[in-house]
Motif scaffolding. Structure first.
Motif, mmCIF file in Angstrom:
data_model
loop_
_atom_site.group_PDB
_atom_site.id
_atom_site.type_symbol
_atom_site.label_atom_id
_atom_site.label_comp_id
_atom_site.label_asym_id
_atom_site.label_seq_id
_atom_site.Cartn_x
_atom_site.Cartn_y
_atom_site.Cartn_z
ATOM 1 N N ALA A 96 0.840 -1.211 0.000
ATOM 2 C CA ALA A 96 0.000 0.000 0.000
ATOM 3 C C ALA A 96 0.867 1.250 0.000
ATOM 4 C CB ALA A 96 -0.941 -0.002 1.207
ATOM 5 N N PRO A 97 1.374 1.663 -1.168
ATOM 6 C CA PRO A 97 2.159 2.909 -1.228
ATOM 7 C C PRO A 97 1.315 4.149 -0.962
ATOM 8 C CG PRO A 97 1.737 2.051 -3.428
ATOM 9 C CD PRO A 97 1.275 0.997 -2.470
ATOM 10 N N GLU A 98 -0.014 3.966 -0.846
ATOM 11 C CA GLU A 98 -0.878 5.106 -0.520
ATOM 12 C C GLU A 98 -0.559 5.660 0.875
ATOM 13 O OE1 GLU A 98 -3.137 2.480 -3.387
ATOM 14 O OE2 GLU A 98 -1.856 2.215 -1.623
ATOM 15 N N PHE A 99 0.086 4.843 1.705
ATOM 16 C CA PHE A 99 0.510 5.311 3.026
ATOM 17 C C PHE A 99 1.907 5.922 2.913
ATOM 18 C CE2 PHE A 99 -2.527 2.036 4.521
ATOM 19 C CZ PHE A 99 -3.252 2.804 5.423
ATOM 20 N N GLU A 100 2.051 7.148 3.375
ATOM 21 C CA GLU A 100 3.396 7.709 3.500
ATOM 22 C C GLU A 100 4.203 6.886 4.482
ATOM 23 O OE1 GLU A 100 2.953 11.746 4.689
ATOM 24 O OE2 GLU A 100 2.262 12.434 2.723
ATOM 25 N N GLN A 101 3.549 6.500 5.585
ATOM 26 C CA GLN A 101 4.141 5.614 6.570
ATOM 27 C C GLN A 101 3.024 4.801 7.209
ATOM 28 O OE1 GLN A 101 7.639 6.758 9.015
ATOM 29 N NE2 GLN A 101 6.993 8.862 8.613
ATOM 30 N N LEU A 102 3.335 3.585 7.601
ATOM 31 C CA LEU A 102 2.365 2.729 8.282
ATOM 32 C C LEU A 102 3.054 2.135 9.507
ATOM 33 C CD1 LEU A 102 -0.490 1.465 8.238
ATOM 34 C CD2 LEU A 102 0.504 -0.478 6.998
ATOM 35 N N PRO A 244 -2.098 12.752 0.709
ATOM 36 C CA PRO A 244 -3.226 13.628 0.347
ATOM 37 C C PRO A 244 -3.857 13.196 -0.967
ATOM 38 C CG PRO A 244 -1.354 14.932 1.089
ATOM 39 C CD PRO A 244 -0.852 13.528 0.963
ATOM 40 N N GLY A 245 -5.176 13.260 -1.013
ATOM 41 C CA GLY A 245 -5.900 12.925 -2.238
ATOM 42 C C GLY A 245 -6.214 11.456 -2.404
ATOM 43 N N THR A 246 -5.783 10.604 -1.474
ATOM 44 C CA THR A 246 -6.038 9.166 -1.585
ATOM 45 C C THR A 246 -7.501 8.876 -1.257
ATOM 46 O OG1 THR A 246 -3.772 8.634 -0.929
ATOM 47 C CG2 THR A 246 -5.416 6.884 -0.719
ATOM 48 N N PRO A 247 -8.244 8.205 -2.161
ATOM 49 C CA PRO A 247 -9.635 7.839 -1.843
ATOM 50 C C PRO A 247 -9.662 6.687 -0.832
ATOM 51 C CG PRO A 247 -9.025 7.041 -4.027
ATOM 52 C CD PRO A 247 -7.866 7.843 -3.539
ATOM 53 N N ILE A 248 -10.237 6.917 0.309
ATOM 54 C CA ILE A 248 -10.225 5.931 1.387
ATOM 55 C C ILE A 248 -10.989 4.659 1.019
ATOM 56 C CG2 ILE A 248 -10.820 5.510 3.804
ATOM 57 C CD1 ILE A 248 -8.415 7.380 3.288
ATOM 58 N N PRO A 249 -12.171 4.736 0.357
ATOM 59 C CA PRO A 249 -12.856 3.486 -0.014
ATOM 60 C C PRO A 249 -12.002 2.591 -0.907
ATOM 61 C CG PRO A 249 -14.359 5.347 -0.182
ATOM 62 C CD PRO A 249 -13.005 5.920 0.054
ATOM 63 N N ALA A 250 -11.285 3.178 -1.850
ATOM 64 C CA ALA A 250 -10.422 2.379 -2.730
ATOM 65 C C ALA A 250 -9.276 1.758 -1.937
ATOM 66 C CB ALA A 250 -9.877 3.254 -3.856
ATOM 67 N N LEU A 251 -8.700 2.518 -1.005
ATOM 68 C CA LEU A 251 -7.623 1.990 -0.174
ATOM 69 C C LEU A 251 -8.131 0.846 0.695
ATOM 70 C CD1 LEU A 251 -4.771 2.130 1.038
ATOM 71 C CD2 LEU A 251 -5.594 3.926 2.591
ATOM 72 N N VAL A 283 -11.245 -5.406 5.874
ATOM 73 C CA VAL A 283 -10.819 -4.417 6.862
ATOM 74 C C VAL A 283 -11.622 -3.136 6.662
ATOM 75 C CG1 VAL A 283 -8.483 -5.356 6.960
ATOM 76 C CG2 VAL A 283 -8.965 -3.440 5.428
ATOM 77 N N THR A 284 -11.638 -2.334 7.689
ATOM 78 C CA THR A 284 -12.296 -1.026 7.634
ATOM 79 C C THR A 284 -11.248 0.038 7.953
ATOM 80 O OG1 THR A 284 -14.374 -2.001 8.388
ATOM 81 C CG2 THR A 284 -14.164 0.393 8.536
ATOM 82 N N VAL A 285 -11.118 1.026 7.091
ATOM 83 C CA VAL A 285 -10.151 2.098 7.298
ATOM 84 C C VAL A 285 -10.896 3.308 7.862
ATOM 85 C CG1 VAL A 285 -8.476 3.629 6.189
ATOM 86 C CG2 VAL A 285 -8.682 1.251 5.438
ATOM 87 N N VAL A 286 -10.475 3.751 9.035
ATOM 88 C CA VAL A 286 -11.185 4.836 9.732
ATOM 89 C C VAL A 286 -10.189 5.902 10.192
ATOM 90 C CG1 VAL A 286 -13.024 3.312 10.526
ATOM 91 C CG2 VAL A 286 -10.999 3.639 11.957
#
Length: 849
Positions: A96-102, A244-251, A283-286
């Motif tokens: 998941a490169p959508e995360f700057e850091q995890l 920024p700009g990452t759509p959460i439902p898609a992630l 999973v659910t992203v919140v």
């Protein structure tokens, strides 16, 4: 501005001339506003605020539930995963490169034995976190530095970061601690930094971590008990900073797909038909800016209910203020009419009366702030009993202060306008002819309506208080299935004191002998965890001769390790078979004893004695033989029905089970963490006696927590006790305010009808008839209040249902109690002015004008 200043001075003079009215109004407002501000401080601190992270809006958690602490296989309801293994966390991080850091952090905090130099070891709460934990949250250091990724590798030197509060309170703010070495569970760790002040970690809890250590040091501390690299042990939460700009439902969809693909590679998720469950897993992203929602989920409903109840108190207080101002305005009609007859302008009079009302409200608001400051501290102490480091500030924030100030202004403006209008619309001619001769007074109708409103709301709070008190009483006095009187629990940590598995039998034997020889001690028991301390280990049960449970089957059971005679110490009776004895040794047949619910779940309509069962895998289904059955008792959650429980002896280590890869469970379970003591009478010096005895065995064995079993059980009800106490407090406040309001209105009406009452008595009416006349009006008001309040109470009870235990939301006893208390107080409040009316002398009353 000059006229405004004159109006302010005039208003202050008027308030000073009526000290009784002013004091009553200020106290009423202060209680209403102060109670709301105090509760709002708690609500804001727990439910509404973001934690002190950098750009908290960018932080998201993978998962939304409070699952804790270690789970195996499928977890969560309906396939909703919230807790992950280290291996799955790495999969998320890589895919998941959508995360700057995890970042990852352990779901449950742990108690660690910490020592500096030759000082006495102390038990401190710590948390395992990934190396990018602080950078992900955007947290720097107060002193030194925080972790980097290089600190979280198997070859890295063990390091630790202290919290500011831990450094201040546990290490006396010694700056030389940075760079020095402390021991954590007997292992040396270098302190590399101090976290900033006000940073309590990734969640709000009453016992926040005092330090953080990298995840990859977990094998060093746990040894054979490590679960870090066991891919089927779920024990981590994951929080990341989203680009920024990452759509959460898609992630969210992407992460769910990643998890399902990973599951297909693990036998635990594919064997015995389990693969059919994989498509359901997700999973659910919140948002995570407010932290991981542990305390928020636990306390959210209760805090919301308290906010509603405190708002009801404020409404009652405002109704009281309105009544007071209306009565004052009516009483000042003559004065205002006279001033108008002498040439005063209506607008100036309205402004003066309005200014006086606003001044009164502001004074009440200022006093309310003092109540809020004191109330916030009291509520936080009740909400977090025994907490050394509160993660929520007891000081009302600027938002809370603004809220209180706004309520004050609104109260003054709202309830000052109507009295000002009423007072200035009196006809000057009324002054010359008197206004008290009428036998009817329509101006009192709004006041009576407000009393009806207060009575209805008071009934809601009184019945709510009765429901919560009855629920708490049911919780505290339920049948736990064990005896708590004259029992004490001492929590200790042999692992932290450096004991290896081979040294444990001798230690346990010595503890048993030393404590049994103490005067007054009639029983000693050791256990992995004691009843109702909040800990729980569970496994999936497989009966010998049965196939492996399919996904969705209820196969879970709580389990514990205990010493011989443990059940007798806690007062749990045996149903059949036998308990553990000294003959159950490491070389004898592996055995277990089970509770009645275990038998009903796994061996229904069978004789369980001699049956065998195992856990996790069919090839281990014959692991232990059942030798006894004991009565059900509450072992973990007192609000739940007893769950299946099996006990294993502290003396038996099951070696075949370690071949399954779960050596961590077997090793960890051998370490007792509680000593149960039964005395033959109440003890005055139990604390000192127990500490002295354990220290004489080994000074390194420090007691982490020592309390009576009664106190340990009572700790389970802290939140319920808080809700019951505050609900009762609000109910009493509402009752007092409503009674004061009723008394004030009734007294005002008696004064207004003085001449009428004199005429009635002059014409032959008895004192009893006069009392009846006044009380009849009171009865009508309370009757209408009950007519409105009872349906409202039933509705409120429905919404309180989730907070109740063993009590119906439509409990008749609570309803009757609320009605009786309200009627009695109303009768007293009405009888005092009624008695005063009956004592009026007719001739004096006729001269009133």
């Amino acid at each position: 501005m000059n006229k405004l200043w004159q109006d302010v001075r005039y208003g202050l003079r008027q308030l000073r001339k009526s000290p009784g009215f002013t004091l009553t109004a200020v106290i009423t407002l202060a209680l209403g506003i102060g109670a709301n501000a105090a509760i709002f401080t708690l609500v804001q601190g727990i439910l509404l605020r973001s934690l002190p992270f950098s750009d908290p809006n960018q932080l998201y958690r993978i998962g939304d539930k409070d699952d804790c602490c270690v789970e195996g296989g499928f977890v969560g309801d309906n396939g909703d995963f919230d807790i992950y293994s280290y291996d799955l966390y790495l999969q998320f991080k890589q895919s998941a490169p959508e995360f700057e850091q995890l970042a990852a952090m352990r779901a449950g905090f742990g108690g660690f034995s910490v020592r500096r130099g030759n000082e006495i070891a102390k038990e401190l709460t710590g948390e395992y976190v990934s190396g990018n934990y602080f950078s992900t949250l955007g947290i720097g250091s107060y002193l030194g530095r925080v972790f980097s990724d290089s600190d979280d590798t198997p070859s890295a030197a063990p390091v630790v970061v202290l919290s500011y509060e831990g450094w201040q309170n546990e290490f006396a703010s010694d700056t030389s601690i940075v760079g020095s070495t402390i021991s954590v569970e007997t292992h040396p760790f270098t302190v590399i930094g101090i976290a900033p002040r006000g940073f309590f970690g990734d969640r709000i809890t009453g016992n926040p971590p005092m330090f953080w250590i990298p995840l990859n040091t977990e094998p060093t501390i746990s040894g054979n008990g490590s679960i870090l690299h066991h891919p089927d042990s779920n024990f981590l939460y994951a929080v990341g900073r989203v680009k920024p700009g990452t759509p959460i439902p898609a992630l969210q969809a992407k992460l769910s797909a990643t998890m399902r693909e990973w599951m297909k590679t693990r036998p635990v998720y594919t064997e015995n038909g389990a693969s059919a469950e994989i498509p359901k897993q997700h999973v659910t992203v919140v948002p995570a800016g407010g932290g991981i929602q542990n305390l928020q989920q636990e306390a959210g409903d209760g805090l919301t209910m308290l906010m509603i109840l405190s708002s009801v108190v404020l409404l009652i207080a405002c109704a009281n203020i309105a009544n007071l101002l209306l009565a004052r305005a009516t009483a000042r009609k003559a004065e205002v009419s006279l001033r108008m007859a002498l040439g005063s302008g209506r607008s100036r009079l309205v402004r003066q009366i309005f200014t006086e009302s606003v001044l009164l409200s502001l004074i009440g608001g200022l006093v309310g702030l003092a109540v809020a400051y004191a109330g916030s501290r009291v509520i936080l102490i009740l909400a977090f009993p025994g907490a050394k480091h509160l993660p929520v500030s007891a000081t009302p924030s600027w938002q809370v202060l603004g809220f209180a100030f706004g309520i004050s202004l609104l109260t003054g403006a709202l309830f000052g306008t109507t009295p000002a209008w009423i007072s200035t619309h009196a006809q000057p001619a009324e002054v010359l002819r008197g206004s008290s001769r009428s036998t009817s007074d329509r101006s009192s109708l709004p006041q009576k309506a407000l009393v009806v409103f207060q009575a209805a709301l008071s009934l809601v709070l009184l019945v709510g208080a009765a429901l919560m008190t009855k629920s708490l009483n049911k919780l505290e006095h339920q049948n736990f299935g064990l005896h708590t009187e004259n029992r004490y629990v001492a929590h200790f940590d042999p692992h932290g004191a450096g004991y290896s598995l081979d040294r444990l039998p001798a230690l346990y034997h010595e503890i048993q002998n030393r404590f049994e020889s103490l005067p007054g001690v009639t029983g000693v028991g050791l256990a992995m965890y004691s009843p109702l301390e909040g800990d729980n280990w569970g496994e999936c049960i497989i009966q010998q001769g049965h196939p492996a449970p399919r996904p969705g089957e209820h196969c879970g059971s709580t389990w514990d390790r205990v010493s011989a005679g443990y059940l007798d110490v806690i007062g749990v009776p045996k149903v059949r078979g036998r308990e553990f004895t000294d003959q159950d040794t490491a070389t004898s047949l592996p055995v277990a004893i089970v509770n009645e619910t275990f038998v009903k779940r796994f061996f229904p309509n069978q004789d369980p004695i001699g049956r065998h069962f195992g856990i996790d895998d069919v090839k281990y289904s014959g692991s232990w033989e059942i030798i006894g059955v004991f009565k059900d008792f509450k072992i973990n959650n007192p609000k739940e029905e007893p769950r299946p429980v099996y006990l294993r002896p502290m003396t038996q280590y099951y070696k075949p089970y370690t071949e399954s890869g779960f050596i961590s469970t077997e090793d960890q379970s051998m370490y007792a963490n509680s000593i149960m003591l039964r005395f033959n009478r109440p003890q005055q010096d139990a604390d000192a006696l127990i500490r002295r005895t354990l220290a004489s065995i080994d000074p390194n064995l420090t007691i982490n927590d020592l309390r009576s079993l009664d106190a340990q059980v009572a700790d389970n009800f802290d939140q319920d006790r808080l809700l019951a106490r505050l609900t009762t407090l609000f109910g009493v406040l509402a009752l007092i305010l409503a009674s004061v309001g009723l008394y004030g209105v009734t007294s005002y009406l008696v004064v207004r009808r003085t001449s009428e009452i004199g005429i009635r008595m002059a014409l032959g009416s008895t004192r009893g008839r006069v009392v009846q006349l006044v009380l009849r009006s009171v009865a009508w008001q309370i009757g209408l209040g009950l007519a409105l309040g009872i349906p409202s109470t039933l509705l409120a009870g429905h919404y309180m249902k989730s907070q109740l235990y063993g009590v119906s939301e439509y409990d008749a006893t609570a309803m009757i109690a609320g009605v009786v208390v309200l009627c009695c107080c109303a009768l007293i409040a009405g009888f005092i002015p009624a008695r005063r009316a009956a004592s009026i002398e007719p001739m004096q009353a006729l001269r009133t004008e």
